[in-house]
Design a protein around this motif. Structure first.
Motif, PDB file in Angstrom:
ATOM      1  N   ARG A  97     -76.886  90.664  31.487  1.00  0.00           N
ATOM      2  CA  ARG A  97     -76.093  91.691  30.798  1.00  0.00           C
ATOM      3  C   ARG A  97     -74.579  91.510  30.988  1.00  0.00           C
ATOM      4  NH1 ARG A  97     -80.316  93.956  33.423  1.00  0.00           N
ATOM      5  NH2 ARG A  97     -79.041  94.813  35.094  1.00  0.00           N
ATOM      6  N   PRO A  98     -74.067  90.298  30.752  1.00  0.00           N
ATOM      7  CA  PRO A  98     -72.620  90.096  30.924  1.00  0.00           C
ATOM      8  C   PRO A  98     -71.853  90.916  29.893  1.00  0.00           C
ATOM      9  CG  PRO A  98     -73.583  88.208  29.824  1.00  0.00           C
ATOM     10  CD  PRO A  98     -74.729  89.091  30.219  1.00  0.00           C
ATOM     11  N   GLN A  99     -70.688  91.420  30.298  1.00  0.00           N
ATOM     12  CA  GLN A  99     -69.935  92.315  29.425  1.00  0.00           C
ATOM     13  C   GLN A  99     -68.868  91.580  28.620  1.00  0.00           C
ATOM     14  OE1 GLN A  99     -69.107  94.959  32.932  1.00  0.00           O
ATOM     15  NE2 GLN A  99     -69.943  96.533  31.596  1.00  0.00           N
ATOM     16  N   LEU A 100     -68.110  90.687  29.282  1.00  0.00           N
ATOM     17  CA  LEU A 100     -66.940  90.089  28.637  1.00  0.00           C
ATOM     18  C   LEU A 100     -67.178  88.623  28.293  1.00  0.00           C
ATOM     19  CD1 LEU A 100     -64.317  91.614  31.097  1.00  0.00           C
ATOM     20  CD2 LEU A 100     -64.851  92.418  28.769  1.00  0.00           C
ATOM     21  N   ALA A 101     -66.928  88.294  27.027  1.00  0.00           N
ATOM     22  CA  ALA A 101     -67.122  86.906  26.583  1.00  0.00           C
ATOM     23  C   ALA A 101     -66.179  85.960  27.318  1.00  0.00           C
ATOM     24  CB  ALA A 101     -66.909  86.818  25.071  1.00  0.00           C
ATOM     25  N   ASP A 102     -64.959  86.427  27.668  1.00  0.00           N
ATOM     26  CA  ASP A 102     -64.037  85.579  28.428  1.00  0.00           C
ATOM     27  C   ASP A 102     -64.695  85.129  29.726  1.00  0.00           C
ATOM     28  OD1 ASP A 102     -63.109  87.994  27.241  1.00  0.00           O
ATOM     29  OD2 ASP A 102     -61.045  87.421  27.711  1.00  0.00           O
ATOM     30  N   ASN A 103     -65.406  86.058  30.353  1.00  0.00           N
ATOM     31  CA  ASN A 103     -66.065  85.729  31.620  1.00  0.00           C
ATOM     32  C   ASN A 103     -67.182  84.722  31.417  1.00  0.00           C
ATOM     33  OD1 ASN A 103     -64.502  87.259  33.322  1.00  0.00           O
ATOM     34  ND2 ASN A 103     -65.842  89.044  33.268  1.00  0.00           N
ATOM     35  N   ILE A 104     -67.890  84.841  30.304  1.00  0.00           N
ATOM     36  CA  ILE A 104     -68.968  83.877  30.026  1.00  0.00           C
ATOM     37  C   ILE A 104     -68.369  82.477  29.897  1.00  0.00           C
ATOM     38  CG2 ILE A 104     -70.798  83.215  28.406  1.00  0.00           C
ATOM     39  CD1 ILE A 104     -71.067  86.232  27.713  1.00  0.00           C
ATOM     40  N   GLY A 105     -67.250  82.381  29.187  1.00  0.00           N
ATOM     41  CA  GLY A 105     -66.581  81.087  29.052  1.00  0.00           C
ATOM     42  C   GLY A 105     -66.087  80.564  30.389  1.00  0.00           C
ATOM     43  N   ALA A 106     -65.488  81.449  31.187  1.00  0.00           N
ATOM     44  CA  ALA A 106     -64.983  81.037  32.501  1.00  0.00           C
ATOM     45  C   ALA A 106     -66.131  80.612  33.412  1.00  0.00           C
ATOM     46  CB  ALA A 106     -64.182  82.173  33.137  1.00  0.00           C
ATOM     47  N   CYS A 107     -67.293  81.262  33.250  1.00  0.00           N
ATOM     48  CA  CYS A 107     -68.476  80.861  34.026  1.00  0.00           C
ATOM     49  C   CYS A 107     -68.920  79.453  33.627  1.00  0.00           C
ATOM     50  CB  CYS A 107     -69.622  81.842  33.804  1.00  0.00           C
ATOM     51  SG  CYS A 107     -69.394  83.431  34.622  1.00  0.00           S
ATOM     52  N   ALA A 108     -68.897  79.178  32.321  1.00  0.00           N
ATOM     53  CA  ALA A 108     -69.290  77.848  31.845  1.00  0.00           C
ATOM     54  C   ALA A 108     -68.362  76.786  32.433  1.00  0.00           C
ATOM     55  CB  ALA A 108     -69.269  77.808  30.319  1.00  0.00           C
ATOM     56  N   ARG A 109     -67.067  77.097  32.462  1.00  0.00           N
ATOM     57  CA  ARG A 109     -66.100  76.166  33.043  1.00  0.00           C
ATOM     58  C   ARG A 109     -66.421  75.908  34.512  1.00  0.00           C
ATOM     59  NH1 ARG A 109     -59.501  77.211  33.065  1.00  0.00           N
ATOM     60  NH2 ARG A 109     -58.926  75.250  34.074  1.00  0.00           N
ATOM     61  N   ALA A 110     -66.686  76.981  35.255  1.00  0.00           N
ATOM     62  CA  ALA A 110     -66.998  76.843  36.687  1.00  0.00           C
ATOM     63  C   ALA A 110     -68.291  76.049  36.879  1.00  0.00           C
ATOM     64  CB  ALA A 110     -67.115  78.220  37.333  1.00  0.00           C
ATOM     65  N   MET A 111     -69.272  76.295  36.014  1.00  0.00           N
ATOM     66  CA  MET A 111     -70.531  75.541  36.094  1.00  0.00           C
ATOM     67  C   MET A 111     -70.274  74.049  35.918  1.00  0.00           C
ATOM     68  SD  MET A 111     -73.007  77.996  33.775  1.00  0.00           S
ATOM     69  CE  MET A 111     -74.317  76.762  33.642  1.00  0.00           C
ATOM     70  N   ALA A 112     -69.458  73.721  34.909  1.00  0.00           N
ATOM     71  CA  ALA A 112     -69.150  72.315  34.649  1.00  0.00           C
ATOM     72  C   ALA A 112     -68.441  71.692  35.848  1.00  0.00           C
ATOM     73  CB  ALA A 112     -68.308  72.186  33.384  1.00  0.00           C
ATOM     74  N   ASN A 113     -67.554  72.454  36.488  1.00  0.00           N
ATOM     75  CA  ASN A 113     -66.870  71.967  37.688  1.00  0.00           C
ATOM     76  C   ASN A 113     -67.871  71.549  38.769  1.00  0.00           C
ATOM     77  OD1 ASN A 113     -64.258  74.449  37.337  1.00  0.00           O
ATOM     78  ND2 ASN A 113     -64.093  72.264  36.898  1.00  0.00           N
ATOM     79  N   GLY A 114     -68.957  72.307  38.855  1.00  0.00           N
ATOM     80  CA  GLY A 114     -69.930  72.045  39.909  1.00  0.00           C
ATOM     81  C   GLY A 114     -71.141  71.264  39.447  1.00  0.00           C
ATOM     82  N   GLY A 115     -71.079  70.701  38.238  1.00  0.00           N
ATOM     83  CA  GLY A 115     -72.185  69.862  37.769  1.00  0.00           C
ATOM     84  C   GLY A 115     -73.407  70.632  37.306  1.00  0.00           C
ATOM     85  N   LEU A 116     -73.257  71.909  36.972  1.00  0.00           N
ATOM     86  CA  LEU A 116     -74.358  72.676  36.393  1.00  0.00           C
ATOM     87  C   LEU A 116     -74.237  72.663  34.877  1.00  0.00           C
ATOM     88  CD1 LEU A 116     -74.373  75.727  38.853  1.00  0.00           C
ATOM     89  CD2 LEU A 116     -75.946  73.772  38.816  1.00  0.00           C
ATOM     90  N   PHE A 117     -75.369  72.790  34.183  1.00  0.00           N
ATOM     91  CA  PHE A 117     -75.307  72.679  32.729  1.00  0.00           C
ATOM     92  C   PHE A 117     -76.039  73.810  31.999  1.00  0.00           C
ATOM     93  CE2 PHE A 117     -76.584  71.218  28.557  1.00  0.00           C
ATOM     94  CZ  PHE A 117     -75.403  70.665  28.082  1.00  0.00           C
ATOM     95  N   HIS A 118     -77.162  74.274  32.539  1.00  0.00           N
ATOM     96  CA  HIS A 118     -78.044  75.189  31.797  1.00  0.00           C
ATOM     97  C   HIS A 118     -77.606  76.643  31.958  1.00  0.00           C
ATOM     98  CE1 HIS A 118     -80.560  71.686  31.371  1.00  0.00           C
ATOM     99  NE2 HIS A 118     -80.561  71.552  32.681  1.00  0.00           N
ATOM    100  N   LEU A 119     -77.260  77.261  30.830  1.00  0.00           N
ATOM    101  CA  LEU A 119     -76.775  78.642  30.843  1.00  0.00           C
ATOM    102  C   LEU A 119     -77.696  79.513  29.999  1.00  0.00           C
ATOM    103  CD1 LEU A 119     -74.551  80.761  31.493  1.00  0.00           C
ATOM    104  CD2 LEU A 119     -73.296  79.890  29.504  1.00  0.00           C
ATOM    105  N   ARG A 120     -78.109  80.636  30.567  1.00  0.00           N
ATOM    106  CA  ARG A 120     -78.902  81.616  29.822  1.00  0.00           C
ATOM    107  C   ARG A 120     -78.231  82.974  29.925  1.00  0.00           C
ATOM    108  NH1 ARG A 120     -85.118  79.746  31.593  1.00  0.00           N
ATOM    109  NH2 ARG A 120     -84.820  77.596  30.875  1.00  0.00           N
ATOM    110  N   LEU A 121     -78.242  83.696  28.839  1.00  0.00           N
ATOM    111  CA  LEU A 121     -77.614  85.014  28.790  1.00  0.00           C
ATOM    112  C   LEU A 121     -78.688  86.053  28.528  1.00  0.00           C
ATOM    113  CD1 LEU A 121     -74.639  84.015  26.441  1.00  0.00           C
ATOM    114  CD2 LEU A 121     -74.666  84.013  28.952  1.00  0.00           C
ATOM    115  N   VAL A 122     -78.759  87.042  29.392  1.00  0.00           N
ATOM    116  CA  VAL A 122     -79.698  88.140  29.171  1.00  0.00           C
ATOM    117  C   VAL A 122     -78.921  89.306  28.564  1.00  0.00           C
ATOM    118  CG1 VAL A 122     -81.236  89.824  30.266  1.00  0.00           C
ATOM    119  CG2 VAL A 122     -81.215  87.429  31.054  1.00  0.00           C
ATOM    120  N   ALA A 123     -79.240  89.640  27.333  1.00  0.00           N
ATOM    121  CA  ALA A 123     -78.670  90.811  26.655  1.00  0.00           C
ATOM    122  C   ALA A 123     -77.156  90.938  26.829  1.00  0.00           C
ATOM    123  CB  ALA A 123     -79.358  92.081  27.157  1.00  0.00           C
ATOM    124  N   PRO A 124     -76.402  89.914  26.394  1.00  0.00           N
ATOM    125  CA  PRO A 124     -74.943  90.028  26.510  1.00  0.00           C
ATOM    126  C   PRO A 124     -74.444  91.240  25.706  1.00  0.00           C
ATOM    127  CG  PRO A 124     -75.546  88.164  25.111  1.00  0.00           C
ATOM    128  CD  PRO A 124     -76.812  88.658  25.730  1.00  0.00           C
TER     129      PRO A 124
END
Lengths: 265, 265
Positions: free
Chosen positions: A23-50
């Motif tokens: 249930r993420p609220q802000l799309a900016d945060n979703i993007g920033a999370c993706a960036r952080a994931m890429a920094n740490g070598g993670l790739f798979h992202l799932r969103l529950v009821a954004p």
């Protein structure tokens, strides 16, 4: 511009955990999370009821090139749906409630995730919504909770920062870098013999210029100079520079000496 | 509203490193850095030539209550000025150049900073501007470089994320939490004897209901059930629940049995 045709050439590497933003609220945060994931070598992202639906252009703007992760992200109606194909689920939770559950540090979770994924099992990490965090039903679906060791006097952790710490620990758990190394590039650490050559050169010149003229104190002074130079790892290149410095200072002194004598003459 | 009268009641705890943001561009990032610092128990913030001047209201908005750090922040014209009263300086640098310098991991730096600060020396951490990072002259003022182990295929690390990782490592270096603990709250892990009581109860009921009626297979079946229950740490509270479940299922079965017999009669 959603940037969906651009971004870094990212792809999943091996079997890595799924990040599930609940249930993420802000799309900016979703993007920033993706960036952080890429920094740490993670790739798979799932969103529950954004909250604001998906996709959201804003997410691409803050992802800073981690577009591939956003493009591959999937949306799920419930946590149960998002974890249905996983074997292990860890839930990040800054303040564990009155439940009976293993609690891991972020570091402990990083190590265990490497171990789980190394066995070919699929793992997921739950992150709660910005304000409220995961609710009790979300946490009941997890094998373990992850609580970061952080300042209890200031618990307001940004969602992307929470993902960053976990992504960093995931990467670190498989990283062999030593805690401290001397970067020497094309040169290398000098041997004790090479250092000795330099110290002999230095002491010679210090004798010549009179710096060591107090003979009773001379051995102690030489020892103190040695203590300083022995303390760090000097490289061969730095020793050459130091030889040059001593030589040039000595030549300069002798030149000045000649000039002074000329003046007196 | 700059929020300067509000925010969390933060103050320096012990001797902690100074975070020095060198030529930061965005005030939002300065605020987000302050927030990350507070998460990791850091307090002292110095700004070298912030592009848009200082103070900036935007920083207070992204600091999420870490106002005290922003209020106490000082502005400096140069890195030399910002580090003049410090004894050790580490410079974060994702891509170390061709220089001769010790390179630490973030974890290594966290441990060394604890050691340095524990000796009463003052330490600082340099973070470069958002786009360019630290320049060669900045790095020449540092004792060591800090390079985080992170995905080399995606190096775009947000400034506040960089501060977060270092603040997290500073905090972690002094945190004694075990990597995994079972949170049991008011109950505790059951002893083997308590588990045995439950297994005896379960097997009794399984004998009664006929689940174990295949006598040659019975020992193996009992052993497999035991394998499952021995695998995790069961708490006393969970054992009470399991006892209750077995009892209620058995009563339900017997009731149904009576009803079925009544139907047949």
């Amino acid at each position: 511009m959603t940037g969906r045709d651009g971004g870094a050439d990212l792809a999943p590497v091996g079997n890595s955990p799924v990040v599930i933003l609940v249930r993420p609220q802000l799309a900016d945060n979703i993007g920033a999370c993706a960036r952080a994931m890429a920094n740490g070598g993670l790739f798979h992202l799932r969103l529950v009821a954004p909250r604001d639906g998906w996709p959201q252009e804003k997410a691409w703007r803050t992802a800073s090139g981690a577009d591939r992760l956003l493009e591959a992200a999937t949306v799920h109606p419930t946590v149960a749906d998002a974890v249905a194909d996983l074997h292990h689920v860890f839930a990040t939770c800054p303040r564990p409630r009155h439940i009976i559950k293993p609690v891991l540090t972020a570091r402990g979770a990083g190590v265990e995730l490497r171990e789980i994924c190394g066995r070919g099992l699929r793992a997921g990490l739950l992150f709660g919504p910005e304000r409220a965090g995961l609710d009790n039903d979300d946490m009941a679906q997890a094998d373990a909770l992850v609580r970061y060791p952080l300042n209890p006097a200031f618990m307001s952790l940004n969602l992307a920062q929470a993902v960053m710490v976990m992504a960093y620990e995931w990467w670190s758990a498989a990283d062999p870098t030593k805690p401290r190394e001397l970067m020497t590039n094309e040169t290398q650490v000098a041997t004790k013999g090479e250092l000795e050559n330099f110290l002999a050169h230095l002491v010679d010149q210090l004798d010549a210029c009179g710096f060591l003229r107090n003979l009773p104190k001379r051995p102690g002074m030489v020892r103190n100079i040695r203590h300083f130079f022995e303390r760090g790892e000097i490289t061969e290149q730095e020793l050459r520079t130091l030889h040059g410095i001593v030589t040039e200072l000595a030549i300069g002194r002798r030149r000045r000496g000649r000039l002074e004598r000329d003046d007196e003459a």
